[in-house]
Design an enzyme around this catalytic site. Structure first.
Site, PDB file in Angstrom:
ATOM      1  N   GLU A 181      34.903  33.435  60.290  1.00 37.65           N
ATOM      2  CA  GLU A 181      34.439  32.590  59.105  1.00 37.65           C
ATOM      3  C   GLU A 181      35.695  31.961  58.608  1.00 37.65           C
ATOM      4  O   GLU A 181      36.572  32.593  58.540  1.00 37.65           O
ATOM      5  CB  GLU A 181      33.953  33.436  58.358  1.00 37.65           C
ATOM      6  CG  GLU A 181      33.196  32.878  57.107  1.00 37.65           C
ATOM      7  CD  GLU A 181      32.209  33.737  56.494  1.00 37.65           C
ATOM      8  OE1 GLU A 181      31.747  34.402  56.847  1.00 37.65           O
ATOM      9  OE2 GLU A 181      31.677  33.191  55.553  1.00 37.65           O
ATOM     10  N   LYS A 301      33.220  43.390  49.711  1.00 33.21           N
ATOM     11  CA  LYS A 301      32.468  42.333  48.764  1.00 33.21           C
ATOM     12  C   LYS A 301      31.102  42.667  48.496  1.00 33.21           C
ATOM     13  O   LYS A 301      30.259  43.075  49.551  1.00 33.21           O
ATOM     14  CB  LYS A 301      32.307  41.022  50.067  1.00 33.21           C
ATOM     15  CG  LYS A 301      31.552  39.900  49.422  1.00 33.21           C
ATOM     16  CD  LYS A 301      31.915  38.762  50.410  1.00 33.21           C
ATOM     17  CE  LYS A 301      30.848  37.614  49.959  1.00 33.21           C
ATOM     18  NZ  LYS A 301      31.078  36.398  50.919  1.00 33.21           N
ATOM     19  N   GLU A 305      27.273  36.235  47.228  1.00 36.13           N
ATOM     20  CA  GLU A 305      26.590  35.467  48.279  1.00 36.13           C
ATOM     21  C   GLU A 305      25.727  36.303  48.950  1.00 36.13           C
ATOM     22  O   GLU A 305      25.789  36.075  50.303  1.00 36.13           O
ATOM     23  CB  GLU A 305      27.823  35.017  49.036  1.00 36.13           C
ATOM     24  CG  GLU A 305      28.738  34.181  48.257  1.00 36.13           C
ATOM     25  CD  GLU A 305      29.775  33.238  49.128  1.00 36.13           C
ATOM     26  OE1 GLU A 305      30.318  33.921  49.984  1.00 36.13           O
ATOM     27  OE2 GLU A 305      30.189  32.156  48.583  1.00 36.13           O
ATOM     28  N   ARG A 338      36.300  43.316  45.855  1.00 38.21           N
ATOM     29  CA  ARG A 338      36.593  41.807  45.373  1.00 38.21           C
ATOM     30  C   ARG A 338      35.890  41.468  44.326  1.00 38.21           C
ATOM     31  O   ARG A 338      34.732  41.879  43.693  1.00 38.21           O
ATOM     32  CB  ARG A 338      35.974  41.124  46.431  1.00 38.21           C
ATOM     33  CG  ARG A 338      36.943  41.279  47.817  1.00 38.21           C
ATOM     34  CD  ARG A 338      36.625  40.446  48.930  1.00 38.21           C
ATOM     35  NE  ARG A 338      36.893  39.029  48.977  1.00 38.21           N
ATOM     36  CZ  ARG A 338      36.226  38.246  49.164  1.00 38.21           C
ATOM     37  NH1 ARG A 338      34.918  38.163  49.428  1.00 38.21           N
ATOM     38  NH2 ARG A 338      36.740  36.754  49.314  1.00 38.21           N
ATOM     39  N   LYS A 394      40.458  36.251  43.378  1.00 38.04           N
ATOM     40  CA  LYS A 394      40.817  35.084  44.286  1.00 38.04           C
ATOM     41  C   LYS A 394      41.976  34.466  43.203  1.00 38.04           C
ATOM     42  O   LYS A 394      41.903  34.433  41.970  1.00 38.04           O
ATOM     43  CB  LYS A 394      39.798  34.100  44.442  1.00 38.04           C
ATOM     44  CG  LYS A 394      39.092  34.670  45.721  1.00 38.04           C
ATOM     45  CD  LYS A 394      38.023  33.537  46.273  1.00 38.04           C
ATOM     46  CE  LYS A 394      37.420  34.140  47.420  1.00 38.04           C
ATOM     47  NZ  LYS A 394      36.247  33.019  47.847  1.00 38.04           N
ATOM     48  N   ASP A 399      36.923  28.749  43.882  1.00 37.29           N
ATOM     49  CA  ASP A 399      37.229  29.141  45.279  1.00 37.29           C
ATOM     50  C   ASP A 399      38.137  28.433  45.969  1.00 37.29           C
ATOM     51  O   ASP A 399      37.756  27.592  46.870  1.00 37.29           O
ATOM     52  CB  ASP A 399      35.640  28.952  45.907  1.00 37.29           C
ATOM     53  CG  ASP A 399      35.497  29.686  47.385  1.00 37.29           C
ATOM     54  OD1 ASP A 399      36.557  30.388  47.550  1.00 37.29           O
ATOM     55  OD2 ASP A 399      34.501  29.395  47.769  1.00 37.29           O
ATOM     56  N   GLU A 421      44.325  37.477  45.785  1.00 36.38           N
ATOM     57  CA  GLU A 421      43.688  36.895  47.067  1.00 36.38           C
ATOM     58  C   GLU A 421      44.079  35.689  47.151  1.00 36.38           C
ATOM     59  O   GLU A 421      43.362  34.730  46.470  1.00 36.38           O
ATOM     60  CB  GLU A 421      42.264  37.256  46.969  1.00 36.38           C
ATOM     61  CG  GLU A 421      41.810  36.947  48.412  1.00 36.38           C
ATOM     62  CD  GLU A 421      40.169  37.127  48.828  1.00 36.38           C
ATOM     63  OE1 GLU A 421      39.526  38.099  48.478  1.00 36.38           O
ATOM     64  OE2 GLU A 421      39.523  36.549  49.079  1.00 36.38           O
ATOM     65  N   GLU A 427      40.424  26.478  54.338  1.00 34.48           N
ATOM     66  CA  GLU A 427      38.941  26.091  54.413  1.00 34.48           C
ATOM     67  C   GLU A 427      38.717  24.814  53.569  1.00 34.48           C
ATOM     68  O   GLU A 427      38.011  24.017  54.083  1.00 34.48           O
ATOM     69  CB  GLU A 427      38.305  27.297  53.779  1.00 34.48           C
ATOM     70  CG  GLU A 427      36.841  26.974  53.190  1.00 34.48           C
ATOM     71  CD  GLU A 427      35.923  28.003  52.630  1.00 34.48           C
ATOM     72  OE1 GLU A 427      36.700  29.258  52.365  1.00 34.48           O
ATOM     73  OE2 GLU A 427      35.015  28.070  52.342  1.00 34.48           O
ATOM     74  N   HIS A 555      35.912  21.255  44.490  1.00 34.39           N
ATOM     75  CA  HIS A 555      34.542  21.501  45.479  1.00 34.39           C
ATOM     76  C   HIS A 555      33.798  20.269  45.411  1.00 34.39           C
ATOM     77  O   HIS A 555      32.520  20.514  45.498  1.00 34.39           O
ATOM     78  CB  HIS A 555      33.964  22.637  44.428  1.00 34.39           C
ATOM     79  CG  HIS A 555      33.350  23.529  45.222  1.00 34.39           C
ATOM     80  ND1 HIS A 555      32.524  23.441  46.243  1.00 34.39           N
ATOM     81  CD2 HIS A 555      33.656  25.011  45.313  1.00 34.39           C
ATOM     82  CE1 HIS A 555      32.105  24.588  47.018  1.00 34.39           C
ATOM     83  NE2 HIS A 555      32.535  25.520  46.337  1.00 34.39           N
ATOM     84  N   TRP A 577      26.425  25.106  44.415  1.00 35.09           N
ATOM     85  CA  TRP A 577      26.808  25.066  45.665  1.00 35.09           C
ATOM     86  C   TRP A 577      26.943  23.540  45.724  1.00 35.09           C
ATOM     87  O   TRP A 577      27.472  22.982  46.911  1.00 35.09           O
ATOM     88  CB  TRP A 577      25.975  25.470  46.725  1.00 35.09           C
ATOM     89  CG  TRP A 577      26.294  26.946  47.233  1.00 35.09           C
ATOM     90  CD1 TRP A 577      27.171  27.634  46.641  1.00 35.09           C
ATOM     91  CD2 TRP A 577      25.149  27.928  47.823  1.00 35.09           C
ATOM     92  NE1 TRP A 577      26.814  29.173  46.899  1.00 35.09           N
ATOM     93  CE2 TRP A 577      25.664  29.119  47.803  1.00 35.09           C
ATOM     94  CE3 TRP A 577      23.881  27.647  48.549  1.00 35.09           C
ATOM     95  CZ2 TRP A 577      25.230  30.119  48.466  1.00 35.09           C
ATOM     96  CZ3 TRP A 577      23.343  28.718  49.178  1.00 35.09           C
ATOM     97  CH2 TRP A 577      23.896  29.933  49.298  1.00 35.09           C
TER      98      TRP A 577
HETATM   99  O1  GCW Z   1      35.201  30.486  50.244  1.00 34.02           O
HETATM  100  C1  GCW Z   1      34.069  31.223  50.219  1.00 34.02           C
HETATM  101  C2  GCW Z   1      33.689  30.894  51.931  1.00 34.02           C
HETATM  102  C3  GCW Z   1      32.962  31.970  52.354  1.00 34.02           C
HETATM  103  C4  GCW Z   1      33.487  33.343  52.079  1.00 34.02           C
HETATM  104  C5  GCW Z   1      33.620  33.396  50.504  1.00 34.02           C
HETATM  105  C6  GCW Z   1      34.090  34.584  50.337  1.00 34.02           C
HETATM  106  C7  GCW Z   1      33.868  35.200  53.846  1.00 34.02           C
HETATM  107  O2  GCW Z   1      33.118  29.608  51.722  1.00 34.02           O
HETATM  108  O3  GCW Z   1      32.880  31.604  53.960  1.00 34.02           O
HETATM  109  O4  GCW Z   1      32.732  34.365  52.870  1.00 34.02           O
HETATM  110  O5  GCW Z   1      34.169  32.480  49.795  1.00 34.02           O
HETATM  111  O6  GCW Z   1      35.338  34.626  49.777  1.00 34.02           O
HETATM  112  O7  GCW Z   1      33.607  35.767  50.297  1.00 34.02           O
END
Ligand code: GCW
Length: 738
Positions: A181, A301, A305, A338, A394, A399, A421, A427, A555, A577
């Site tokens: 992923e 996690k 999501e 997380r 994070k 993100d 993190e 990405e 984003h 999203w």
């Molecule tokens: O950044 C987003 C990503 C997902 C990811 C999620 C996360 C692993 O698009 O792909 O899933 O965060 O950090 O859990």
């Protein structure tokens, strides 16, 4: 005879065309060509004294010999006792001399630190590489090799190096079917199918590379985990990897899917307070530790999501994390829980959210701004986590965007060790067709002042535990490693893996110094090469910010795969999203108002930080649209109107990429053809992508601003509908839980 000449010719031509393919990373030792330096090193190094009894010390000795024999082009004998110019390796246990040296000072080397020192023993000159523990010696050896690789003097050494952060961990988002992923460098390096019987040389080279930069842990599986990895059939595969990594000081961790007791344990519930569930995890941990005695622990996690978690049972993140903590505690394991949360469950409430209008439960966690979610959920839990839990946050509140303000959780949970993190895999930064050196981005966050404990309360000090006196600390990097020959897809992606490790060890290192050492170790020590390449690297991340998301935009990538621009997307499953949720462009202006009269996310920061970003006229242009909805024609503090500045930034991003291209192209004589071509072609793609980003974003935002492009700027050669029609259904890096 003819046959042998033929064979010779073939071999010779192979050698000629064979360049460097990047496999060796920064450890491709090369013969030293500078006679003066070579002479100095040769005089200073006569052999190695190492009573290597452990696997780790043996690796240290072998690595040192390998490196020196190639670089110095001579045999490096093993010696029994220190003679003149010997290198003495070891620990107090393996050497009396080292015991004396380490006892003589209050060095506080701990379990991983090391010392490298020119030291006289009975009037004999030696170089000592010493540590309390074997792994420290291995780190010391790599540091010594680095000195030679980067042509440093070794006659007056007195280096003491101790990692600032305890757990320095890679997070692989690798699935059991070998897809990765957000991975852009081929498939997973873990070949689960052939493990445990087949130990790929890559596993060893991976461990060696990580040890060389001080990484001491690896989470093998995706956070969107598949619980199968916790079954006996997989645990013996995990053990095989743990056995390979152990002598390199690397612990193995796994992701734990919250619903595993149901999926693989036959239970009806995964409620963290249910006795059967508690017992199941305790037994699972006992089983894991009986197979892998130094297992590191779990990364989880939960309630994010669509992943299951304690909230599904009306319990909190602390209840969930503590259940794991109790099960791991007898064996010394840790939980990395997380904080990247935004549960789909509360989506409906969120979409219709107005402060004060929802029920007691959602009141605390739902919000009108995704920015606020992690803080809303976790801050109230400060002080409720067990001692062996780290909450992994994070770097930014949303993100992994090309630029984010630091997450407001840093500094807000003094009673809980927070783990950083970062995302090494790109990405949201152009994936593996983009040269973006990320050390400046990592540093920007680590150096940010949270003011949580007065001025100087940097994020780095929050996570290393010094600010709030925590005994555990951690930093994680989402890996960019795959089975591509060069590991990371883009050769310069290696620099990000490298920089992550170096900063995890010592976050005070400047981004420039890390680039400098990486270039020297990876390519050569030629200043005519190093200086321009360093300039490319140091400009690269800002270039990406400029041509993708300048002035605090974020984003606005196309949804799902996140490849390329998609600022117009407004039909994704959840409001947050959609890029339109983040940029909020309208006829008045653009940007997300997070001040008091907006979502008030700014209130999650200390007053000093609120002041720094809260005033639309004073806010640094880099963060402007993160916090303010700015009118198109408003003059901002760069001196231009917002619209003109946006055009200027997008264009300057493209210009920088072109400058990077020209600079690199001119270096064709300074580097082997294979690596030169590789980077050259990718920069060609990057230029096209930068133009695509600029054109499509400006055309789209122009539909709101209704303002002309400032004179002198390159005009888009396609119209907006063309850019909107582009689709990439097979873009790499998607997929979870496989
Ligand atoms: O950044 C987003 C990503 C997902 C990811 C999620 C996360 C692993 O698009 O792909 O899933 O965060 O950090 O859990």
């Amino acid at each position: 005879m003819r046959k042998s000449i033929f064979t010779f010719l073939i071999l010779f031509s192979c050698i000629l065309v064979k360049g460097e393919d990047g496999y060796k990373l920064w450890l491709g030792y090369q013969k030293l060509n500078e006679p003066v330096l070579l002479k100095q090193y040769n005089q200073a190094i006569s052999g190695i004294v190492a009573k290597a009894q452990s696997a780790t010390l043996k690796i240290a000795e072998d690595e040192l010999r390998l490196a020196l024999e190639i670089m110095l082009q001579k045999k490096i004998p093993g010696l029994n006792i220190p003679s003149n110019n010997a290198i003495l390796l070891g620990t107090p246990e393996s050497s009396n001399e080292i015991k004396k040296l380490l006892l003589s000072g209050d060095l506080k080397l701990g379990n991983e630190g090391f010392i490298i020192k020119n030291h006289k023993i009975n009037n004999i000159n030696t170089i000592i590489i010493a540590a309390n523990k074997d792994i420290g010696v291995l780190y010391g050896v790599f540091a010594f090799i680095q000195l030679i690789q980067t042509h440093q003097p070794i006659s007056n050494l007195s280096i003491i190096s101790i990692p600032k952060i305890k757990n320095r961990v890679l997070n692989h988002w690798d699935n059991l079917n070998r897809s990765v992923e957000r991975g852009y460098a081929g498939i997973s390096i873990w070949n689960w199918h052939t493990l445990p019987g087949y130990i790929d040389q890559r596993y060893i080279d991976y461990a060696r590379a990580n040890a060389s930069i001080g990484i001491n842990g690896t989470v093998l599986t995706n956070v969107n985990a598949n619980s199968q990895v916790l079954t006996p059939a997989y645990l013996i595969k995990v053990k095989a990897l743990a056995d390979v990594f152990r002598p390199y000081g690397i612990k193995v961790y796994l992701t734990a899917k919250f619903s595993a007791p149901i999926e693989i344990g036959g239970l009806k519930t995964a409620d963290p307070l249910n006795n059967d569930v508690i017992r199941w995890w305790k037994n699972k941990c006992r089983e894991i530790y009986s197979i892998i005695p130094d297992f590191g622990g779990f990364l989880v996690k939960a309630n994010s999501e669509g992943q299951p978690g304690p909230q599904g049972y009306g319990k909190t993140h602390a209840d969930g994390a503590n259940m794991f903590a109790d099960a791991l505690q007898p064996f010394g394991g840790i939980v990395m829980w997380r904080a990247f949360v935004y549960d789909v469950r509360v989506q409906k409430e969120e979409e219709h959210f107005t402060e004060g209008s929802v029920g007691a439960h959602t009141q605390t966690i739902a919000s009108n701004d995704r920015f606020k979610r992690a803080y809303n959920e976790f801050k109230p839990l400060d002080g409720q986590f067990k001692k062996n839990v780290l909450v992994q946050v994070k770097n930014g509140p949303i993100d992994f965007q090309p630029r984010e303000p630091f997450s407001p959780l840093f500094g807000a949970m003094p009673k809980t060790p927070l783990m950083m993190e970062f995302q090494i895999t790109q990405e949201y930064l152009g994936q593996s067709t983009t040269l973006a050196y990320l050390a400046p981005m990592f540093k920007e966050c680590l150096d940010s002042d949270t003011y949580s404990n007065g001025k100087g309360s940097t994020v780095a000090k929050v996570i290393d535990g010094t600010l709030d006196e925590h005994t555990i600390s951690g930093i994680a990097g989402v890996a960019n490693i795959g089975n591509d020959r060069n590991w990371t897809g883009h050769l310069f992606g290696q620099a990000n893996w490298y920089a992550f490790g170096r900063l995890a060890w010592n976050y005070d290192l400047p981004a420039e110094a890390i680039a400098d050492e990486w270039i020297r170790r990876t390519f050569n020590n030629n200043n005519d090469f190093i200086n321009p390449v360093k300039k490319i690297m140091l400009a690269s991340r800002e270039a990406v910010v400029n041509y993708m998301t300048p002035l605090g935009l974020n984003h606005i990538m196309a949804t799902s795969h996140h490849y390329g621009p998609g600022p117009w997307v407004s039909n994704a499953g959840r409001a947050d999203w959609n890029p339109v949720y983040y940029h909020k462009a309208d006829s008045v202006g653009i940007g997300f108002n997070r001040t008091e009269n907006g979502s008030n996310a700014l209130a999650q920061y200390a007053p000093e930080v609120q002041q720094q970003w809260g005033n639309i006229n004073a806010c640094d242009y880099k963060y402007l649209l993160w916090f303010h909805h700015v009118p198109w024609n408003q003059k901002i503090n760069t001196g231009r109107t917002l619209w003109d500045e946006l055009c200027y930034r997008y264009n300057s991003g493209v210009d920088t990429v072109r400058w990077m291209q020209h600079t690199w192209n001119a270096l064709d004589k300074q580097v082997d053809r294979e690596r030169h071509q590789h980077v050259k072609m990718l920069l060609g793609i990057q230029e096209q992508e930068a133009i695509w980003w600029r054109n499509s974003c400006l055309l789209y935002f122009q539909t709101f601003s209704q303002m002309p492009f400032p004179p002198g700027f390159e005009k888009p050669d396609k119209d907006l509908s063309y850019y909107q029609s582009l689709k990439f259904p097979f873009a790499p890096g998607i997929g979870g839980n496989l």
